[in-house]
Design a protein around this motif. Structure first.
Motif, mmCIF file in Angstrom:
data_model
loop_
_atom_site.group_PDB
_atom_site.id
_atom_site.type_symbol
_atom_site.label_atom_id
_atom_site.label_comp_id
_atom_site.label_asym_id
_atom_site.label_seq_id
_atom_site.Cartn_x
_atom_site.Cartn_y
_atom_site.Cartn_z
ATOM 1 N N LEU A 32 0.795 -1.228 0.000
ATOM 2 C CA LEU A 32 0.000 0.000 0.000
ATOM 3 C C LEU A 32 0.830 1.282 0.000
ATOM 4 O O LEU A 32 0.270 2.377 0.026
ATOM 5 N N GLY A 33 2.139 1.134 -0.039
ATOM 6 C CA GLY A 33 2.996 2.315 -0.067
ATOM 7 C C GLY A 33 3.030 3.055 1.258
ATOM 8 O O GLY A 33 3.309 4.255 1.301
ATOM 9 N N TRP A 34 2.769 2.335 2.351
ATOM 10 C CA TRP A 34 2.759 2.959 3.667
ATOM 11 C C TRP A 34 4.160 3.069 4.248
ATOM 12 O O TRP A 34 5.018 2.213 4.018
ATOM 13 N N GLU A 35 4.346 4.102 5.033
ATOM 14 C CA GLU A 35 5.556 4.246 5.840
ATOM 15 C C GLU A 35 5.193 3.992 7.294
ATOM 16 O O GLU A 35 4.109 4.390 7.751
ATOM 17 N N TYR A 36 6.072 3.325 8.018
ATOM 18 C CA TYR A 36 5.817 2.998 9.415
ATOM 19 C C TYR A 36 6.609 3.926 10.326
ATOM 20 O O TYR A 36 7.811 4.106 10.146
ATOM 21 N N ALA A 37 5.927 4.501 11.307
ATOM 22 C CA ALA A 37 6.568 5.366 12.289
ATOM 23 C C ALA A 37 6.380 4.753 13.668
ATOM 24 O O ALA A 37 5.249 4.662 14.164
ATOM 25 N N SER A 38 7.459 4.297 14.293
ATOM 26 C CA SER A 38 7.376 3.687 15.610
ATOM 27 C C SER A 38 6.976 4.715 16.658
ATOM 28 O O SER A 38 7.409 5.866 16.626
ATOM 29 N N MET A 39 6.152 4.297 17.599
ATOM 30 C CA MET A 39 5.768 5.179 18.698
ATOM 31 C C MET A 39 6.972 5.526 19.565
ATOM 32 O O MET A 39 6.987 6.540 20.244
ATOM 33 N N GLY A 40 7.962 4.626 19.528
ATOM 34 C CA GLY A 40 9.157 4.871 20.318
ATOM 35 C C GLY A 40 10.206 5.674 19.584
ATOM 36 O O GLY A 40 11.307 5.867 20.076
ATOM 37 N N GLY A 41 9.876 6.104 18.370
ATOM 38 C CA GLY A 41 10.813 6.917 17.608
ATOM 39 C C GLY A 41 11.718 6.127 16.712
ATOM 40 O O GLY A 41 12.531 6.682 15.986
ATOM 41 N N GLY A 42 11.593 4.763 16.755
ATOM 42 C CA GLY A 42 12.425 3.945 15.884
ATOM 43 C C GLY A 42 11.968 4.050 14.446
ATOM 44 O O GLY A 42 10.817 4.348 14.155
ATOM 45 N N ASP A 43 12.870 3.792 13.529
ATOM 46 C CA ASP A 43 12.532 3.896 12.110
ATOM 47 C C ASP A 43 12.338 2.538 11.462
ATOM 48 O O ASP A 43 12.210 2.433 10.248
ATOM 49 N N GLY A 44 12.307 1.492 12.286
ATOM 50 C CA GLY A 44 12.137 0.154 11.718
ATOM 51 C C GLY A 44 13.464 -0.538 11.478
ATOM 52 O O GLY A 44 13.486 -1.695 11.114
ATOM 53 N N GLN A 56 1.674 5.600 7.829
ATOM 54 C CA GLN A 56 1.389 6.885 7.197
ATOM 55 C C GLN A 56 1.450 6.756 5.681
ATOM 56 O O GLN A 56 2.202 5.941 5.142
ATOM 57 N N LYS A 57 0.631 7.565 5.027
ATOM 58 C CA LYS A 57 0.627 7.651 3.570
ATOM 59 C C LYS A 57 0.683 9.121 3.203
ATOM 60 O O LYS A 57 -0.172 9.912 3.637
ATOM 61 N N ASP A 58 1.700 9.497 2.432
ATOM 62 C CA ASP A 58 1.874 10.893 2.032
ATOM 63 C C ASP A 58 1.897 11.821 3.244
ATOM 64 O O ASP A 58 1.342 12.924 3.225
ATOM 65 N N GLY A 59 2.519 11.343 4.324
ATOM 66 C CA GLY A 59 2.670 12.156 5.522
ATOM 67 C C GLY A 59 1.458 12.208 6.422
ATOM 68 O O GLY A 59 1.474 12.895 7.446
ATOM 69 N N PHE A 135 -8.011 8.562 11.819
ATOM 70 C CA PHE A 135 -7.131 8.594 10.651
ATOM 71 C C PHE A 135 -7.268 9.925 9.915
ATOM 72 O O PHE A 135 -8.290 10.613 10.007
ATOM 73 N N GLU A 136 -6.213 10.265 9.180
ATOM 74 C CA GLU A 136 -6.139 11.569 8.517
ATOM 75 C C GLU A 136 -6.349 11.487 7.010
ATOM 76 O O GLU A 136 -6.313 12.503 6.323
ATOM 77 N N LEU A 137 -6.559 10.285 6.502
ATOM 78 C CA LEU A 137 -6.722 10.096 5.062
ATOM 79 C C LEU A 137 -7.708 8.956 4.854
ATOM 80 O O LEU A 137 -7.642 7.934 5.539
ATOM 81 N N ALA A 138 -8.642 9.130 3.923
ATOM 82 C CA ALA A 138 -9.630 8.084 3.647
ATOM 83 C C ALA A 138 -10.145 8.216 2.225
ATOM 84 O O ALA A 138 -10.139 9.299 1.638
ATOM 85 N N ASP A 139 -10.559 7.085 1.657
ATOM 86 C CA ASP A 139 -11.217 7.034 0.349
ATOM 87 C C ASP A 139 -10.343 7.504 -0.812
ATOM 88 O O ASP A 139 -10.857 7.971 -1.823
ATOM 89 N N VAL A 140 -9.040 7.375 -0.647
ATOM 90 C CA VAL A 140 -8.088 7.642 -1.726
ATOM 91 C C VAL A 140 -7.090 6.485 -1.725
ATOM 92 O O VAL A 140 -6.976 5.761 -0.737
ATOM 93 N N PRO A 141 -6.360 6.268 -2.828
ATOM 94 C CA PRO A 141 -5.415 5.152 -2.859
ATOM 95 C C PRO A 141 -4.483 5.140 -1.648
ATOM 96 O O PRO A 141 -3.906 6.157 -1.276
ATOM 97 N N GLY A 142 -4.375 3.951 -1.037
ATOM 98 C CA GLY A 142 -3.527 3.801 0.129
ATOM 99 C C GLY A 142 -4.233 4.099 1.442
ATOM 100 O O GLY A 142 -3.578 4.280 2.467
ATOM 101 N N SER A 143 -5.572 4.111 1.429
ATOM 102 C CA SER A 143 -6.316 4.391 2.660
ATOM 103 C C SER A 143 -7.608 3.590 2.685
ATOM 104 O O SER A 143 -8.015 2.980 1.688
ATOM 105 N N LEU A 144 -8.276 3.601 3.841
ATOM 106 C CA LEU A 144 -9.531 2.874 4.002
ATOM 107 C C LEU A 144 -10.624 3.484 3.137
ATOM 108 O O LEU A 144 -10.833 4.701 3.143
ATOM 109 N N SER A 145 -11.350 2.626 2.409
ATOM 110 C CA SER A 145 -12.428 3.135 1.565
ATOM 111 C C SER A 145 -13.763 2.434 1.814
ATOM 112 O O SER A 145 -14.798 2.886 1.313
#
Length: 271
Positions: A32-44, A56-59, A135-145
């Motif tokens: 889905l082109g998502w980026e993961y942001a750890s709650m602990g600040g880790g980058d994965g 996150q998708k597109d920030g 959530f901050e994004l919906a009904d567009v590619p990469g989000s819940l629809s």
């Protein structure tokens, strides 16, 4: 359609409980082109806190991810619906024959949540917004629809969720006369705000959840076939599709590496 407003009874959040957070973050990043942001600040990366965080998708935040910790539970997506009073909703759930999995509790200043099981075993949750709306994004590619319930008793599901959320239901015949699909609209909103559906299936078709009803999310994608190729290429599976559904679009029912189910959909272009 699903939006990012705070309409009671509408989806406002979803999160995934996964046995391997690192693997899940990589999988959904690929699909889905998502980026993961750890709650602990880790980058994965090595040493990062991978026990929980946000996709996150597109920030913009689209979903949550956490370590599956409930003994015997299957990896699955949990869908949260917006409510104005989680305690009152809990009473409504119990009055309608549902059970409480997680009693209402505050998550700091962010909001108040609770999780439930409907009478047929379908698990869902509610979110009473505080500082965090969802959530901050919906009904567009990469989000819940869309959201969807598979159940062996559609009539009972409509009675239960109608009592809990006041949802309105409308039935339509599925293509090819293969059954009836029930569309869900939040109370007080027009039909163009339909947010999901429920479908009656045989108990043997509910094997993924041990014969119990279950909800799953539908994610919009720009190219269904490309998304499916990413699913299978990254260790996931496909239960159905890709297939074209008249008036809906091209979709596929998929499983991630841990058999959490979801749907990818490229909507039909408006005529």
């Amino acid at each position: 359609m699903i939006t990012t407003d705070l309409t009671p009874g509408s989806p406002c959040w979803l999160d995934l409980g996964a046995p391997d957070v690192r693997a899940a973050a990589a999988f959904y990043g690929s699909v889905l082109g998502w980026e993961y942001a750890s709650m602990g600040g880790g980058d994965g990366g090595e040493g990062g806190d991978m026990e929980g965080g946000m996709f996150q998708k597109d920030g913009k935040t689209v979903a949550g991810l956490g370590k599956l910790s409930e003994e015997g539970a299957r990896s699955a997506w949990m869908i949260y619906y917006c409510v104005t009073d989680a305690d009152a909703t809990t009473q409504a759930v119990q009055g309608a024959g549902g059970t409480v999995r997680v009693p209402p509790r505050d998550l700091g200043e962010w909001g108040r949540m609770a999780q439930y099981t409907d009478p047929s075993g379908g698990q869902f949750a509610v979110w009473q917004p505080g500082k965090n709306a969802g959530f901050e994004l919906a009904d567009v590619p990469g989000s819940l629809s869309w959201t969807e319930l598979y159940t062996s008793d559609a009539a009972a599901a409509k009675e239960f969720y109608g009592a809990v959320f006041g949802w309105r239901f409308s039935d339509m015949e599925m293509p090819g006369g293969t059954g009836t699909y029930t569309l869900i609209t939040p109370a007080g909103l027009p039909e163009d705000r339909m947010q999901g559906g429920l479908m009656q299936v045989r108990e043997e078709d509910l094997a993924l959840a041990g014969g119990q009803a279950y909800w799953h999310p539908v994610f919009a994608v720009a190219d269904c076939d490309a998304a499916v190729a990413a699913v299978t290429g990254d260790g996931g599976g496909v239960q159905m599709g890709p297939a074209d559904v008249e008036g809906v679009g091209r979709l596929a029912v998929c499983l991630d590496r841990s058999d959490a189910d979801f749907v990818v959909l490229t909507p039909s272009s408006p005529s």
